[in-house]
Design an enzyme around this catalytic site. Structure first.
Site, short mmCIF file in Angstrom:
data_model
loop_
_atom_site.label_atom_id
_atom_site.label_comp_id
_atom_site.label_asym_id
_atom_site.label_seq_id
_atom_site.Cartn_x
_atom_site.Cartn_y
_atom_site.Cartn_z
N SER A 104 0.74 -1.31 0.05
CA SER A 104 -0.05 0.10 0.07
C SER A 104 0.96 1.21 0.07
O SER A 104 1.99 1.18 0.41
CB SER A 104 -0.92 0.03 1.29
OG SER A 104 -0.19 -0.13 2.44
N GLN A 106 1.97 4.41 1.75
CA GLN A 106 1.84 4.64 3.02
C GLN A 106 2.97 5.87 3.30
O GLN A 106 3.64 6.33 2.72
CB GLN A 106 2.20 3.47 3.87
CG GLN A 106 3.43 2.84 3.59
CD GLN A 106 3.89 1.56 4.23
OE1 GLN A 106 4.34 1.43 5.06
NE2 GLN A 106 3.10 0.46 3.58
N HIS A 108 4.54 7.53 7.39
CA HIS A 108 4.98 7.24 8.73
C HIS A 108 4.95 8.60 9.53
O HIS A 108 5.57 9.41 8.98
CB HIS A 108 5.95 6.49 9.08
CG HIS A 108 6.31 5.15 8.32
ND1 HIS A 108 5.11 4.22 8.38
CD2 HIS A 108 6.93 4.77 7.24
CE1 HIS A 108 5.37 3.28 7.43
NE2 HIS A 108 6.49 3.62 6.81
N LYS A 131 8.68 5.79 12.92
CA LYS A 131 8.98 4.75 12.09
C LYS A 131 9.75 5.20 11.01
O LYS A 131 9.55 4.93 10.01
CB LYS A 131 7.93 3.99 11.79
CG LYS A 131 8.34 2.58 10.92
CD LYS A 131 6.98 1.89 10.78
CE LYS A 131 7.41 0.42 10.00
NZ LYS A 131 7.26 0.62 8.48
N GLU A 133 12.67 4.65 8.31
CA GLU A 133 13.28 3.44 7.92
C GLU A 133 13.95 3.53 6.52
O GLU A 133 14.12 4.53 5.97
CB GLU A 133 12.06 2.63 7.23
CG GLU A 133 11.11 3.14 6.36
CD GLU A 133 9.92 2.56 5.99
OE1 GLU A 133 9.30 1.85 6.92
OE2 GLU A 133 9.37 2.39 4.87
N HIS A 264 5.22 6.58 0.44
CA HIS A 264 5.99 5.55 -0.29
C HIS A 264 5.33 4.48 -0.38
O HIS A 264 4.20 3.97 0.28
CB HIS A 264 7.36 5.59 0.32
CG HIS A 264 6.93 5.17 1.81
ND1 HIS A 264 6.61 5.60 2.72
CD2 HIS A 264 7.31 3.87 2.24
CE1 HIS A 264 6.75 5.17 3.95
NE2 HIS A 264 7.21 3.94 3.71
N ARG A 283 -2.16 4.39 5.82
CA ARG A 283 -2.51 3.97 4.39
C ARG A 283 -3.24 5.14 3.54
O ARG A 283 -4.02 5.69 4.09
CB ARG A 283 -3.01 2.93 4.38
CG ARG A 283 -2.05 1.92 4.90
CD ARG A 283 -2.79 0.25 4.84
NE ARG A 283 -1.86 -0.68 5.76
CZ ARG A 283 -1.87 -0.64 7.07
NH1 ARG A 283 -2.72 -0.14 7.69
NH2 ARG A 283 -0.99 -1.55 7.64
N LYS A 289 -7.19 -1.82 2.96
CA LYS A 289 -7.26 -1.59 4.59
C LYS A 289 -7.63 -0.24 4.89
O LYS A 289 -8.08 0.60 3.95
CB LYS A 289 -5.84 -2.06 4.90
CG LYS A 289 -5.50 -3.39 4.94
CD LYS A 289 -4.20 -3.46 5.77
CE LYS A 289 -3.53 -4.93 5.62
NZ LYS A 289 -2.39 -5.04 5.93
ZN LIG Z 1 7.15 2.33 5.08
#
Ligand SMILES: [Zn+2]
Length: 401
Positions: A104, A106, A108, A131, A133, A264, A283, A289
């Site tokens: 998906s 999304q 953060h 989060k 990453e 992303h 999302r 979802k």
């Molecule tokens: Zn991510």
């Protein structure tokens, strides 16, 4: 029980999300030397102590979850500084991510946004941690991340009257300031399309009609958009976002850092992914979802961009330094002449990617082969990692210690 100061093998948790690689493509099954079940997707392998799926280790013949071990022996395993700074928790989470279908789209939250989301909506946001990453590419990665440059987005709107006409009530199309233009495009798209499946559906149909008549418009974003449409993807805000976001095609050992606020979606490929100990996701699309448009509006920063991280290379160790104090990812290549020594100080986790490594310490030595992950407790001193032939592994440490 008393804790045995030695390297400990960790068994991670496989997540069988629908987009994961299957059969012969299933890298996670291959690395773990298990036969993939027919048609079962092998999407992620989690190595860490996240409450959703903590790794386990065998200790004195019994299996314990890593978070149980951390709560019993925090300072021995995590190290003084890590406990003082982050509390009794592993600050990071290491994953292998193996995508055969797109994830998906999304975004953060940052630390403060994560705390607020958790406070107001603990059901959808059980995790109060941010989060950030990093994706370290194992073979290839295609993904969308960050908005395209303003000039490309202006061209897109002039190439696609179908989108421009839906948004045409808004004067932003003539805004000359690039940053303001991208901000306004995002905000107007969100207000026009959120919870409007009929408008999305109509816009997508108009786009598809135009693309059938106009083969001249041909870039990676459009190709991906058409592919998703051909697969019969339900009308979804994410399909439009495909056209707005930057398309990345990355190769082995490239690393992409995705900070808070950057929209992303990983599309296809295999990566080692390292992040703070968090599963905090908002999302935007390409998913059935829960989509939280209010949180999307707050958290998405259309000006924020991902960045390619160039490693600092020292003695075969490539360190990918990023702006997150919870972790630092390194990739290490060894041969029969090259080895790595590690002294006591902080917790580390190792994941063997290729070949076989030998870890020796004051009390013994052991061999670990590709796919195995190992916890090195903070109090373990004078560790030597070597190989007989050649080997490649990644290691996560805590930044700043
Ligand atoms: Zn991510």
């Amino acid at each position: 029980m008393s804790f045995d100061l030695k390297p400990h093998r960790l068994s991670g948790t496989i997540q069988h999300y629908a987009w994961g690689a299957k059969g012969e493509q299933a890298l996670i099954a291959r690395l773990l030397k298990i036969t993939p079940e027919n048609d079962k997707p092998y999407a992620e392998l989690w190595i860490g102590a996240h409450p959703k799926a903590p790794s386990h280790l065998i200790y004195q013949g019994k299996s314990y979850s890593l978070d149980t071990i951390l709560s019993k022996y925090p300072r021995l395993v995590l190290g003084e500084e890590v406990v003082d700074k982050f509390g009794i928790t592993l600050p990071f989470l290491l994953k292998i991510l193996s995508a055969q279908e797109p994830l998906s789209i999304q975004v953060h939250p940052d630390k403060q946004q994560a705390r607020l989301l958790n406070q107001y909506d603990p059901q959808n946001y059980p995790d109060s941690n941010h989060k950030p990453e990093i994706a370290l590419v194992l073979d290839e990665l295609e993904c969308l991340a960050g908005f395209r440059p303003a000039n490309e987005l202006r061209m897109l709107l002039s190439d696609y009257p179908a989108i421009a006409s839906v948004l045409s009530g808004h004067e932003f199309i003539d805004i000359s300031d690039d940053r303001q233009f991208v901000r306004e495009l995002w905000q107007h798209s969100l207000t026009t399309f959120q919870n409007q499946p009929l408008i999305i559906d109509q816009t997508l149909k108009d786009l598809a009609r135009q693309q059938n008549n106009d083969s001249a418009i041909d870039d990676a974003n459009v190709q991906f958009f058409l592919q998703m449409q051909r697969q019969g993807h339900a009308p979804d805000f994410g399909l439009l976002l495909i056209l707005f976001l930057q398309y990345w095609h990355l190769y082995k050992s490239d690393a992409l850092f995705i900070p808070a606020g950057v929209l992303h979606a990983y599309i296809r490929g295999n990566i080692v992914e390292c992040m703070t100990n968090s599963d905090n996701v908002i999302r935007a699309g390409l998913t059935t979802k829960f989509k939280d448009y209010q949180a999307l509006a707050t958290v998405t920063n259309p000006e924020a961009q991902p960045s390619i991280v160039l490693p600092r290379i020292h003695n075969g160790k490539k360190t990918y330094q990023i702006a997150a104090e919870e972790f630092r990812l390194a990739e290490i290549e060894l041969n029969e002449k090259k080895y790595l020594t590690i002294n006591r100080g902080e917790v580390r986790i190792i994941l063997v990617l290729e070949g076989e490594i030998r870890i020796s310490w004051a009390g013994g030595e052991e061999l670990y082969t590709s796919g195995e992950s190992i916890l090195l407790p903070a109090a373990l001193d004078k560790v030597k990692i070597s190989t007989k032939h050649s080997a490649r592994f990644c290691m996560v440490e805590v930044e700043g210690n």
